[in-house]
Design an enzyme around this catalytic site. Sequence first.
Site, PDB file in Angstrom:
ATOM      1  N   ARG A  18      31.825  50.813   8.711  1.00 59.87           N
ATOM      2  CA  ARG A  18      32.144  49.548   7.979  1.00 59.87           C
ATOM      3  C   ARG A  18      32.244  49.705   6.633  1.00 59.87           C
ATOM      4  O   ARG A  18      32.904  48.867   5.808  1.00 59.87           O
ATOM      5  CB  ARG A  18      30.789  48.735   8.157  1.00 59.87           C
ATOM      6  CG  ARG A  18      30.573  48.149   9.792  1.00 59.87           C
ATOM      7  CD  ARG A  18      29.779  47.260  10.033  1.00 59.87           C
ATOM      8  NE  ARG A  18      28.339  47.849   9.873  1.00 59.87           N
ATOM      9  CZ  ARG A  18      27.239  47.402   9.462  1.00 59.87           C
ATOM     10  NH1 ARG A  18      27.232  46.287   9.237  1.00 59.87           N
ATOM     11  NH2 ARG A  18      26.085  48.012   9.038  1.00 59.87           N
ATOM     12  N   ASN A  36      29.289  45.317  13.106  1.00 63.67           N
ATOM     13  CA  ASN A  36      29.082  45.948  14.197  1.00 63.67           C
ATOM     14  C   ASN A  36      28.718  45.003  15.409  1.00 63.67           C
ATOM     15  O   ASN A  36      28.234  43.768  15.314  1.00 63.67           O
ATOM     16  CB  ASN A  36      27.641  46.863  13.942  1.00 63.67           C
ATOM     17  CG  ASN A  36      28.175  48.214  13.175  1.00 63.67           C
ATOM     18  OD1 ASN A  36      29.284  48.437  13.194  1.00 63.67           O
ATOM     19  ND2 ASN A  36      27.074  48.560  12.619  1.00 63.67           N
TER      20      ASN A  36
END
Length: 89
Positions: A18, A36
């Site tokens: 990320r 996520n």
Amino acid sequence: MNTYKLMVTGRVQGVNYRRFVVEMAKALDYVGYVTNLNDGSVEVVINATYEEDLEFFISKLYDGSMFSDVHDVTCEKIGHMIFDDFEKR
């Protein structure tokens, strides 16, 4: 401008993926978010003006972070969303 939802599968959680996406998106002046999901995948939602830019972004998603192992990236156009910045959720 169009909004796209990208689903990234593989080893993409717990490997700074990320963070990698945030840095890349900000460098390309994209707005949206990365998060996520419970199934181990990562969702990326971005606004993009040109298809060519989107293709480049997707190719970079396959590169990933140092310890990630991206298996697949799917893309679908979704209803327009408005963002101020690109954020990690």
